[in-house]
Design a protein around this motif. Structure first.
Motif, PDB file in Angstrom:
ATOM      1  N   ASN A 253      13.750  67.716  76.097  1.00  0.00           N
ATOM      2  CA  ASN A 253      12.317  67.799  75.781  1.00  0.00           C
ATOM      3  C   ASN A 253      12.087  67.926  74.262  1.00  0.00           C
ATOM      4  OD1 ASN A 253       9.510  68.046  76.296  1.00  0.00           O
ATOM      5  ND2 ASN A 253      10.007  68.910  78.297  1.00  0.00           N
ATOM      6  N   LEU A 254      10.881  68.307  73.912  1.00  0.00           N
ATOM      7  CA  LEU A 254      10.510  68.463  72.495  1.00  0.00           C
ATOM      8  C   LEU A 254      11.246  69.663  71.894  1.00  0.00           C
ATOM      9  CD1 LEU A 254       6.713  68.190  73.270  1.00  0.00           C
ATOM     10  CD2 LEU A 254       8.072  66.398  72.177  1.00  0.00           C
ATOM     11  N   GLY A 274       5.175  71.264  70.293  1.00  0.00           N
ATOM     12  CA  GLY A 274       6.582  70.904  70.201  1.00  0.00           C
ATOM     13  C   GLY A 274       6.706  69.623  69.388  1.00  0.00           C
ATOM     14  N   SER A 276       8.599  65.966  68.439  1.00  0.00           N
ATOM     15  CA  SER A 276       9.382  64.857  69.023  1.00  0.00           C
ATOM     16  C   SER A 276      10.106  64.110  67.901  1.00  0.00           C
ATOM     17  CB  SER A 276       8.426  63.891  69.735  1.00  0.00           C
ATOM     18  OG  SER A 276       7.706  63.145  68.758  1.00  0.00           O
ATOM     19  N   THR A 280      14.555  65.836  66.947  1.00  0.00           N
ATOM     20  CA  THR A 280      15.189  66.161  68.235  1.00  0.00           C
ATOM     21  C   THR A 280      16.547  65.466  68.383  1.00  0.00           C
ATOM     22  OG1 THR A 280      14.261  64.275  69.456  1.00  0.00           O
ATOM     23  CG2 THR A 280      12.916  66.265  69.369  1.00  0.00           C
ATOM     24  N   GLY A 305      15.365  61.447  72.831  1.00  0.00           N
ATOM     25  CA  GLY A 305      15.109  62.207  71.613  1.00  0.00           C
ATOM     26  C   GLY A 305      15.550  61.463  70.374  1.00  0.00           C
ATOM     27  N   THR A 328       8.591  58.221  70.649  1.00  0.00           N
ATOM     28  CA  THR A 328       8.229  58.264  69.230  1.00  0.00           C
ATOM     29  C   THR A 328       8.713  57.022  68.476  1.00  0.00           C
ATOM     30  OG1 THR A 328       8.360  60.651  69.407  1.00  0.00           O
ATOM     31  CG2 THR A 328       8.258  59.772  67.189  1.00  0.00           C
TER      32      THR A 328
END
Ligand SMILES: Cc1cc2nc3c(=O)[nH]c(=O)nc-3n(C[C@H](O)[C@H](O)[C@H](O)COP(=O)(O)O)c2cc1C
Length: 365
Positions: A253-254, A274, A276, A280, A305, A328
């Motif tokens: 996750n973030l 959070g 991204s 990550t 990520g 992202t």
């Protein structure tokens, strides 16, 4: 060419506007393009890339390539008909929750361009599982695998452990009753919710999975894990996943860390959410390697990520990820990134003498 056009012309214009406004417009455009055969065909022609070297059977599902859309981009199933044409082999829709949530106060999405990252503070905004299913039922595409990410309703009514477990349970029970989606991901790691991240300890995850196992789900079930735990805490969650015969883990996750080495933009101390993207990447990569080394035979790894290129994608594969997801990278590089990654992976596989992507999984661990 599309990438150059996106980065030099389209992105500078889009990045002048509020990120949530742009995201909402993109959802509307994508939904429109997905409605007609001609626009779908044209999108496929522009973006999609097919190669038999990228196909895999994973947990009984056929993935035409390993590049999936991560949860959070298409929370309410608006893009189901267009994402496969853009080149995705899978899409994880949601996270969806039992009850709808209108989202945390704005701003809940910020760009950090110098850091190649976003700050996300939606707090599991979505239309709720019943409306979500009705929308999902209106599609008929079969080119990409559809995963449904399930989370806990963001509300004071689900803040206790017992209420939280019941909420996850009823959401999955409803999905099961509707026979929809190819797999589920249980998102236990959304950092922006009422009551915090309650199912990221061994004891609580165990209680949650014990309840969910009573549903006797036959589809593959994944768990989406946080990336800021200590290795001991993370390992404890993996052990629980193995004990309950979970199909695999989405890592991850973030990040909650505001590491000044990775965050190069000004970020006000009170900016919640959070992060991204690139910040990550290393956290996720190291956890993928760890998981593959220790549980590679028991858990399928979905690597997420900071994927911005085919090389980034290949790194995760070589560390042990069988499947990949991103958001992202696509926002920063453009929608052609998905096909570019597939094409680039095919070249990298050939360079290293592999006939199929599955042969490269875990080769650097
Ligand atoms: C706008 C946005 C919304 C997100 N919402 C969710 C979500 O609802 N559920 C979830 O499991 N992850 C969510 N995430 C996390 C992503 O699925 C992913 O784990 C993370 O962004 C790292 O991948 P990336 O660097 O390719 O973006 C969200 C991320 C972004 C950027």
């Amino acid at each position: 060419m599309i990438g150059t056009l996106y980065r030099n012309v389209v992105k500078p214009v889009l990045f002048k506007f509020d990120p949530e406004f742009v995201h909402d417009r993109m959802l509307a455009v994508g939904n429109f393009l997905g409605r007609f055969e001609v626009t779908k065909w044209f999108t496929r022609l522009m973006f999609d890339y097919e190669s038999s070297a990228l196909t895999q059977e994973v947990a009984g599902l056929h993935f035409r390539n390993p590049v999936g859309l991560a949860a959070g981009f298409d929370k309410n199933a608006n893009l189901v008909d267009i994402l496969p044409q853009v080149g995705f082999g899978a899409m994880e829709l949601g996270s969806v929750t039992l009850e709808a949530y209108s989202g945390n106060p704005k701003p809940r999405l910020r760009r950090l361009p110098k850091s190649k990252a976003l700050v996300v503070y939606y707090g599991l905004m979505n239309i709720g599982v019943r409306k979500f299913v009705t929308k999902l039922q209106s599609y008929s595409q079969h080119r990409a695998i559809v995963g449904i990410s399930v989370a806990k309703t963001n509300s004071s009514r689900t803040a206790t452990e017992e209420q939280g477990i019941q909420d996850y349970y009823e959401c999955l029970q409803y999905l099961e009753s509707q026979q929809i989606g190819d797999y589920y991901t249980i998102n236990v790691s959304c950092p922006n919710t009422f009551g915090g991240e309650p199912f990221t300890t061994e004891d609580r995850l165990q209680k949650l999975l014990a309840k969910i196992s009573s549903l006797n789900i036959k589809k593959p079930v994944f768990i989406k894990l946080p990336i800021n735990l200590t290795i001991e805490e993370f390992d404890a969650l993996l052990r629980v996943a193995v004990r309950f015969k979970i199909t695999g883990v989405v890592i991850g996750n973030l990040t909650k860390a505001r590491d000044p080495q990775l965050i190069h933009d000004h970020l006000p101390a009170d900016a919640k959410g959070g992060i991204s993207g690139l910040p990550t990447q290393k956290l996720s990569n190291d956890l993928i390697s760890y998981t593959y080394k220790n549980y590679g035979k028991q858990l399928v790894i979905v690597g997420v990520g900071g994927i911005f290129s085919a090389e980034d994608a290949y790194e995760k594969i070589r560390r042990g990820a069988t499947l990949l997801q991103l958001i992202t990278g696509m926002i920063f590089q453009g929608p052609q990134l998905v096909g570019e990654i597939s094409r680039g992976l095919t070249t990298l596989l050939k360079r290293d003498g592999y006939e199929n992507i599955s042969e490269a999984v875990g080769t650097s661990s």
